[in-house]
Write a protein that holds these residues in place. Structure first.
Motif, mmCIF file in Angstrom:
data_model
loop_
_atom_site.group_PDB
_atom_site.id
_atom_site.type_symbol
_atom_site.label_atom_id
_atom_site.label_comp_id
_atom_site.label_asym_id
_atom_site.label_seq_id
_atom_site.Cartn_x
_atom_site.Cartn_y
_atom_site.Cartn_z
ATOM 1 N N SER A 59 0.835 -1.214 0.000
ATOM 2 C CA SER A 59 0.000 0.000 0.000
ATOM 3 C C SER A 59 0.862 1.254 0.000
ATOM 4 O O SER A 59 0.585 2.211 -0.729
ATOM 5 N N PHE A 60 1.928 1.260 0.805
ATOM 6 C CA PHE A 60 2.781 2.440 0.873
ATOM 7 C C PHE A 60 3.638 2.583 -0.389
ATOM 8 O O PHE A 60 3.962 3.710 -0.790
ATOM 9 N N ILE A 61 4.008 1.485 -1.000
ATOM 10 C CA ILE A 61 4.707 1.573 -2.284
ATOM 11 C C ILE A 61 3.800 2.245 -3.315
ATOM 12 O O ILE A 61 4.220 3.141 -4.055
ATOM 13 N N TYR A 62 2.542 1.815 -3.348
ATOM 14 C CA TYR A 62 1.572 2.411 -4.276
ATOM 15 C C TYR A 62 1.387 3.900 -3.992
ATOM 16 O O TYR A 62 1.384 4.734 -4.915
ATOM 17 N N LEU A 63 1.224 4.262 -2.717
ATOM 18 C CA LEU A 63 1.020 5.663 -2.363
ATOM 19 C C LEU A 63 2.226 6.518 -2.739
ATOM 20 O O LEU A 63 2.081 7.651 -3.210
ATOM 21 N N GLY A 64 3.442 5.989 -2.527
ATOM 22 C CA GLY A 64 4.643 6.731 -2.887
ATOM 23 C C GLY A 64 4.750 6.948 -4.383
ATOM 24 O O GLY A 64 5.080 8.055 -4.846
ATOM 25 N N ALA A 65 4.466 5.902 -5.158
ATOM 26 C CA ALA A 65 4.521 6.027 -6.615
ATOM 27 C C ALA A 65 3.461 7.001 -7.114
ATOM 28 O O ALA A 65 3.730 7.840 -7.994
ATOM 29 N N LYS A 66 2.259 6.913 -6.550
ATOM 30 C CA LYS A 66 1.174 7.804 -6.957
ATOM 31 C C LYS A 66 1.525 9.250 -6.660
ATOM 32 O O LYS A 66 1.269 10.151 -7.477
ATOM 33 N N HIS A 67 2.119 9.486 -5.500
ATOM 34 C CA HIS A 67 2.493 10.852 -5.138
ATOM 35 C C HIS A 67 3.475 11.439 -6.138
ATOM 36 O O HIS A 67 3.316 12.576 -6.581
ATOM 37 N N MET A 68 4.498 10.665 -6.501
ATOM 38 C CA MET A 68 5.518 11.202 -7.398
ATOM 39 C C MET A 68 4.953 11.451 -8.792
ATOM 40 O O MET A 68 5.214 12.491 -9.406
ATOM 41 N N VAL A 69 4.179 10.514 -9.309
ATOM 42 C CA VAL A 69 3.649 10.652 -10.666
ATOM 43 C C VAL A 69 2.702 11.845 -10.769
ATOM 44 O O VAL A 69 2.636 12.505 -11.810
ATOM 45 N N THR A 70 1.956 12.141 -9.692
ATOM 46 C CA THR A 70 1.012 13.260 -9.723
ATOM 47 C C THR A 70 1.587 14.537 -9.109
ATOM 48 O O THR A 70 0.890 15.552 -9.049
ATOM 49 N N GLY A 71 2.844 14.501 -8.673
ATOM 50 C CA GLY A 71 3.456 15.681 -8.056
ATOM 51 C C GLY A 71 4.050 16.604 -9.110
ATOM 52 O O GLY A 71 5.179 16.431 -9.544
ATOM 53 N N TYR A 72 3.273 17.599 -9.529
ATOM 54 C CA TYR A 72 3.690 18.451 -10.634
ATOM 55 C C TYR A 72 4.950 19.244 -10.318
ATOM 56 O O TYR A 72 5.734 19.570 -11.214
ATOM 57 N N ASP A 73 5.191 19.562 -9.039
ATOM 58 C CA ASP A 73 6.407 20.303 -8.698
ATOM 59 C C ASP A 73 7.643 19.429 -8.918
ATOM 60 O O ASP A 73 8.666 19.881 -9.437
ATOM 61 N N HIS A 74 7.546 18.154 -8.515
ATOM 62 C CA HIS A 74 8.643 17.218 -8.766
ATOM 63 C C HIS A 74 8.899 17.088 -10.267
ATOM 64 O O HIS A 74 10.037 17.103 -10.730
ATOM 65 N N ILE A 75 7.819 16.912 -11.015
ATOM 66 C CA ILE A 75 7.947 16.677 -12.456
ATOM 67 C C ILE A 75 8.548 17.897 -13.148
ATOM 68 O O ILE A 75 9.394 17.769 -14.042
ATOM 69 N N LEU A 76 8.122 19.099 -12.754
ATOM 70 C CA LEU A 76 8.690 20.314 -13.341
ATOM 71 C C LEU A 76 10.187 20.406 -13.068
ATOM 72 O O LEU A 76 10.974 20.755 -13.952
ATOM 73 N N PHE A 77 10.573 20.094 -11.831
ATOM 74 C CA PHE A 77 11.993 20.171 -11.498
ATOM 75 C C PHE A 77 12.787 19.130 -12.275
ATOM 76 O O PHE A 77 13.862 19.428 -12.811
ATOM 77 N N LEU A 78 12.274 17.901 -12.360
ATOM 78 C CA LEU A 78 12.956 16.865 -13.126
ATOM 79 C C LEU A 78 13.068 17.245 -14.602
ATOM 80 O O LEU A 78 14.096 16.994 -15.245
ATOM 81 N N LEU A 79 12.018 17.847 -15.140
ATOM 82 C CA LEU A 79 12.062 18.316 -16.522
ATOM 83 C C LEU A 79 13.189 19.317 -16.709
ATOM 84 O O LEU A 79 13.949 19.249 -17.685
#
Length: 244
Positions: A59-79
């Motif tokens: 469950s926590f693996i799923y929650l962690g993955a979901k958070h990162m994939v939907t975390g637009y601030d993380h994605i913008l920085f990675l971009l």
């Protein structure tokens, strides 16, 4: 790191189509920021976290993955980080530094119950996007006369991203029963989500780099990214004063 080419002593200029593209990108980001909060967890997930106790690794693996994939601030920085990186070994180095940074502060922050005001930390995270966009358009070289160490900056901003996540987790009062294994599982999920998001970004970027439009629009894309970072920062600062 690769920087935008110079034209006539300055950074590559924007044509009207580039500006239109930047405006479209910014509009979509502003709409996204209006409907979600950086590092937020969906209400259903929040309730689940608060109710459970004991080991729930999957469950926590799923929650962690979901958070990162939907975390637009993380994605913008990675971009921003991989925007001008072409070699996989270079991408691996920068992404690993970011992962080390946010994993360290996320785990230690929750374990030792060290939180930072969520508005302040998310405002700093917005500024990390601004920093990376400015770095990509060689602004620091022109303003300061030297290039800041991008590896160090990536690690430091990784620390801030991790504190943003730990602050939210602390607010949800996760059960101490099974805390460490669950946190480690959550972190594994975050890294899985990061790889998924990074893979999608690389596919799009690899295709775009083959097109002549890449260099025409690269400056505008980074300006849009920088502006989005300022929007996110302003959004969090406003939230801080409204909630005070």
């Amino acid at each position: 790191m690769t920087a935008l080419p110079q034209r006539g002593g300055g950074i590559a200029a924007c044509d009207p189509r580039s500006l239109a593209l930047a405006a479209a990108v910014l509009l979509s980001l502003v709409v996204a920021s209006g409907s979600a909060y950086a590092h937020a967890v969906a209400e259903g997930d929040k309730g689940y976290i608060q109710e459970i106790s004991g080991l729930h690794l999957l469950s926590f693996i799923y929650l962690g993955a979901k958070h990162m994939v939907t975390g637009y601030d993380h994605i913008l920085f990675l971009l921003g980080v991989i925007f001008f990186l072409y070699r996989m070994q270079h991408i691996a180095i920068y992404v690993s530094l970011f992962a080390i940074g946010h994993s360290t502060t996320m785990l230690l922050g929750v374990y030792f119950n060290v939180g930072i005001n969520s508005y302040i930390i998310d405002a700093i995270i917005g500024l990390s996007v601004v920093y990376k966009a400015l770095d990509n358009i060689s602004a620091f070289q022109r303003w300061l006369g030297f290039q800041p160490n991008t590896k160090v900056a990536t690690l430091l901003f990784g620390f801030f991203h991790g504190f943003g996540l730990s602050t939210k987790i602390i607010e949800y009062e996760i059960s101490p029963d099974g805390l460490v294994p669950n946190l480690l599982a959550f972190n594994v999920g975050v890294e899985i989500g990061q790889l998924l998001a990074l893979g999608a970004i690389l596919i799009v970027m690899s295709y775009w780099r083959l097109k002549p439009s890449f260099w025409r629009h690269a400056y505008s894309a980074n300006v849009a990214m920088m502006t989005a970072g300022f929007v996110l920062t302003g959004y969090q600062i406003a939230g801080f004063f409204v909630s005070a």
